[in-house]
Design an enzyme around this catalytic site. Structure first.
Site, mmCIF file in Angstrom:
data_model
loop_
_atom_site.group_PDB
_atom_site.id
_atom_site.type_symbol
_atom_site.label_atom_id
_atom_site.label_comp_id
_atom_site.label_asym_id
_atom_site.label_seq_id
_atom_site.Cartn_x
_atom_site.Cartn_y
_atom_site.Cartn_z
ATOM 1 N N LYS A 136 41.501 29.847 30.112
ATOM 2 C CA LYS A 136 41.203 29.329 31.449
ATOM 3 C C LYS A 136 40.615 30.435 32.319
ATOM 4 C CE LYS A 136 43.399 28.950 35.442
ATOM 5 N NZ LYS A 136 42.296 28.905 36.376
ATOM 6 N N GLU A 148 47.949 42.226 32.816
ATOM 7 C CA GLU A 148 47.089 43.238 33.446
ATOM 8 C C GLU A 148 47.008 42.860 34.911
ATOM 9 O OE1 GLU A 148 46.102 45.875 32.084
ATOM 10 O OE2 GLU A 148 46.492 45.385 29.994
ATOM 11 N N CYS A 158 39.631 45.882 39.874
ATOM 12 C CA CYS A 158 41.026 46.345 39.891
ATOM 13 C C CYS A 158 41.100 47.864 39.829
ATOM 14 C CB CYS A 158 41.799 45.723 38.738
ATOM 15 S SG CYS A 158 41.035 46.081 37.145
ATOM 16 N N GLU A 160 47.746 45.889 47.915
ATOM 17 C CA GLU A 160 46.401 45.744 47.350
ATOM 18 C C GLU A 160 45.557 44.841 48.252
ATOM 19 O OE1 GLU A 160 45.798 43.364 43.799
ATOM 20 O OE2 GLU A 160 44.457 44.893 42.995
HETATM 21 P P1 NAP Z 1 45.369 35.496 40.443
HETATM 22 O O1 NAP Z 1 45.347 34.675 41.652
HETATM 23 O O2 NAP Z 1 46.645 36.076 39.990
HETATM 24 O O3 NAP Z 1 44.715 34.588 39.295
HETATM 25 C C1 NAP Z 1 44.428 35.064 38.001
HETATM 26 C C2 NAP Z 1 44.284 33.876 37.066
HETATM 27 O O4 NAP Z 1 45.559 33.243 36.934
HETATM 28 C C3 NAP Z 1 43.342 32.792 37.575
HETATM 29 O O5 NAP Z 1 42.689 32.187 36.487
HETATM 30 C C4 NAP Z 1 44.315 31.827 38.239
HETATM 31 O O6 NAP Z 1 43.770 30.540 38.359
HETATM 32 C C5 NAP Z 1 45.462 31.870 37.256
HETATM 33 N N1 NAP Z 1 46.764 31.441 37.759
HETATM 34 C C6 NAP Z 1 47.199 31.349 39.033
HETATM 35 N N2 NAP Z 1 48.481 30.917 39.057
HETATM 36 C C7 NAP Z 1 48.869 30.755 37.775
HETATM 37 C C8 NAP Z 1 50.078 30.351 37.140
HETATM 38 N N3 NAP Z 1 51.168 30.031 37.837
HETATM 39 N N4 NAP Z 1 50.125 30.301 35.795
HETATM 40 C C9 NAP Z 1 49.044 30.651 35.071
HETATM 41 N N5 NAP Z 1 47.866 31.032 35.602
HETATM 42 C C10 NAP Z 1 47.781 31.097 36.944
HETATM 43 O O7 NAP Z 1 44.356 36.726 40.555
HETATM 44 P P2 NAP Z 1 42.894 36.698 41.104
HETATM 45 O O8 NAP Z 1 42.943 36.574 42.590
HETATM 46 O O9 NAP Z 1 42.076 35.744 40.321
HETATM 47 O O10 NAP Z 1 42.389 38.164 40.708
HETATM 48 C C11 NAP Z 1 42.591 39.284 41.486
HETATM 49 C C12 NAP Z 1 43.739 40.104 40.971
HETATM 50 O O11 NAP Z 1 43.531 40.432 39.600
HETATM 51 C C13 NAP Z 1 43.888 41.437 41.684
HETATM 52 O O12 NAP Z 1 45.233 41.670 41.928
HETATM 53 C C14 NAP Z 1 43.330 42.442 40.679
HETATM 54 O O13 NAP Z 1 43.838 43.749 40.818
HETATM 55 C C15 NAP Z 1 43.785 41.816 39.398
HETATM 56 N N6 NAP Z 1 42.995 42.319 38.275
HETATM 57 C C16 NAP Z 1 43.601 43.154 37.382
HETATM 58 C C17 NAP Z 1 42.882 43.675 36.328
HETATM 59 C C18 NAP Z 1 43.517 44.597 35.321
HETATM 60 O O14 NAP Z 1 42.931 44.814 34.269
HETATM 61 N N7 NAP Z 1 44.696 45.149 35.602
HETATM 62 C C19 NAP Z 1 41.533 43.328 36.172
HETATM 63 C C20 NAP Z 1 40.952 42.474 37.112
HETATM 64 C C21 NAP Z 1 41.687 41.966 38.166
HETATM 65 P P3 NAP Z 1 43.036 30.133 39.745
HETATM 66 O O15 NAP Z 1 41.957 31.116 39.985
HETATM 67 O O16 NAP Z 1 42.527 28.806 39.441
HETATM 68 O O17 NAP Z 1 44.106 30.178 40.777
#
Ligand code: NAP
Length: 475
Positions: free
Chosen positions: A173, A248, A282, A379
């Site tokens: 997804k 991650e 990130c 963050e």
């Molecule tokens: P997010 O809101 O946590 O969402 C990440 C993914 O998880 C999306 O596909 C989201 O779907 C899905 N999701 C949300 N709630 C869920 C649940 N309860 N169960 C399963 N999946 C769920 O993060 P984001 O805003 O997309 O991304 C930004 C964050 O990612 C930042 O904190 C950044 O630091 C982190 N990041 C970390 C890395 C690394 O390698 N450490 C790399 C890139 C980004 P929806 O979008 O449809 O809500």
């Protein structure tokens, strides 16, 4: 307007309940596509397809799997322009960046794991005259891969490539904010000769279909990249069924500038590590820690470089920064800049939305904040950095380690001993010395503390996506 579909069992299909979500183009602020809001029924179909495909895919020779994945990498390269355009419209990043980084890296991910699987070897231990142990590494079965919006196809492929290479079937997804390149990938998977059901792509909301993928008893491992708050929910859900899980998560990365650094390089690269991809990586450094004796000089040069950053239409080759991913995210970034001012910070540059259609924000530099204030601890994930002076090496390390996160750190120094010493003292999974964002895909990738558990990259990812079985033979 384009209506995209799920990709299940090698076919594009409408969502079972016929529900769709608007997908907004950040560069214009207008609806640009509709995406399925998938439900349990879609997931059940994907699970059935994956179960059926697993016997074929896991039994296929490693050479054949590798060839299919190399072909997929070739096809992504062939379609670079279309993919980059879609990624840029979907995410708001400049088109040149999608073309130079995101899409090439996605094809590299497939190519890397297509090669890595051929070279992957199991371990064996011989206790002379007594016994031989060898470890078989079998694919797990069906795995769930969930990725965020900031580097859409890059991070999506970084998960599914090792999972597929190892012989697993995938239910993936992408973020609902950036589904377009993942949508396009199904067609290329078919063209590459991937059997139906091996790769299934479901679109929709995280708390809906994302949560359902993690909960489903058929998904035996979950690889998740996203925010720390969501990671906690994913980890807790997966733990109920003792699933393997790789998380991650977020970061608040320090960029430590010592007085003995090459200042030209440190300034130039720090501007990139602050504002590339609108600061939505990130690994971006969001807290710049500068040794007191060069603070004023660094600040002067850094601000001069910031003034050169053009924020504009992602399609315009002159734009160094494009639009933030969504209106909600723009509000979040702006609220942190306001908070920084309430916390006593001074805005040295930027600090405002840009008055045009779409979700644009100025590159923003803030100083005079306490290391422990929220702006320096939480963050923001946008084009906002803070400048913070430090007195001694020990101070720098303490400030660097003062947050809950431990994803990456950049150290600028020409003193070799210090480079090693500080690298070892900083609680961070990835450390760059005199560089930023340079990657060898064989190295383990991931964060310490609340930045995640598990490591991606190289053989770590192949091990994660496999089930080790130890076979002991008495001699
Ligand atoms: P997010 O809101 O946590 O969402 C990440 C993914 O998880 C999306 O596909 C989201 O779907 C899905 N999701 C949300 N709630 C869920 C649940 N309860 N169960 C399963 N999946 C769920 O993060 P984001 O805003 O997309 O991304 C930004 C964050 O990612 C930042 O904190 C950044 O630091 C982190 N990041 C970390 C890395 C690394 O390698 N450490 C790399 C890139 C980004 P929806 O979008 O449809 O809500």
């Amino acid at each position: 307007m384009q209506k995209i579909q799920n990709f299940i069992n090698g076919e594009y299909v409408d969502p079972a309940e016929g529900q769709y979500i608007d997908n907004i183009e950040p560069g214009t602020g207008k609806v640009f596509a509709q995406i399925p809001n998938s439900t349990q029924e879609d997931l059940d179909q994907a699970v059935e397809a994956a179960k059926e495909a697993f016997s074929v895919w896991s039994a296929m020779s490693v050479d054949k799997r590798s060839k299919i994945m190399h072909k997929l990498a070739d096809l992504i390269e062939k379609n670079l322009d279309d993919y980059a355009l879609m990624e840029s419209r979907d995410n708001g990043k400049p088109l040149w960046l999608a073309k130079a980084v995101d899409i090439p890296r996605a094809s590299t991910n497939f190519r890397f794991y297509a090669s890595a699987i051929v070279n992957f070897s199991s371990e064996a231990q011989v206790s002379e005259g007594f016994m031989v142990n060898y470890t078989r590494r079998a694919p797990i079965g069906i795995v769930g891969c969930i990725s965020p919006w900031n580097l859409p196809l890059y991070l999506f492929s970084w998960k599914i490539a090792p999972a597929l290479a190892m012989g697993n079937c995938v239910i993936a997804k992408p973020s609902e904010l950036t589904p377009m390149t993942a949508f396009l990938l199904g067609k290329l998977a078919n063209e590459a000769g991937m059997p139906p059901g091996v790769l299934n792509i479901l679109h929709g909301e995280g708390k809906g279909i994302g949560q359902a993928i993690v909960e489903h008893e058929a998904t035996k491992a979950i690889s998740f990249t996203g925010g720390t708050t969501t990671g906690k929910i994913v980890g807790a859900t997966a733990a109920q069924q003792f699933k393997k899980v790789s998380l991650e998560l977020g970061g608040k990365n320090p960029n430590i500038i010592f007085a003995d650094c090459d200042l030209d390089e440190a300034v130039k690269t720090s501007v990139k590590s602050s504002f590339t991809n609108q600061g939505e990586i990130c690994l971006c450094g969001s807290r710049i820690l500068i040794e007191e004796s060069i603070y004023d000089e660094f600040k002067k040069r850094f601000l001069e470089e910031c003034k050169k950053i053009i924020v504009g239409d992602p399609m315009d080759a002159k734009s160094i920064m494009g639009a933030l991913v969504s209106s909600d995210h723009l509000d979040k970034v702006d609220s942190y800049v306001k908070l920084a001012q309430e916390e006593g910070g001074t805005i040295l540059h930027g600090g405002k939305r840009i008055d045009k259609e779409g979700f644009y924000y100025e590159p923003t530099v803030i100083e005079a904040l306490d290391a422990n204030c929220r702006t320096n601890q939480e963050e923001i994930f946008g084009p906002v950095v803070t400048l913070n002076p430090f007195k001694t090496e020990e101070d720098a390390i303490n400030i660097a380690n003062s947050t809950r996160y431990g994803l990456s750190c950049t150290i600028w120094t020409t003193d070799l001993k210090r480079a090693h010493r500080v690298s070892h003292a900083v609680q961070s999974g990835i450390i760059w010395v005199n560089c930023w964002l340079v990657r060898d895909l064989r190295t383990p990738f991931g964060g310490m503390k609340d930045s995640g558990i598990g490591r991606e990259g190289g053989n770590d990812a192949l091990r994660f996506f496999s089930e080790p079985q130890n076979v002991c033979i008495k001699l």
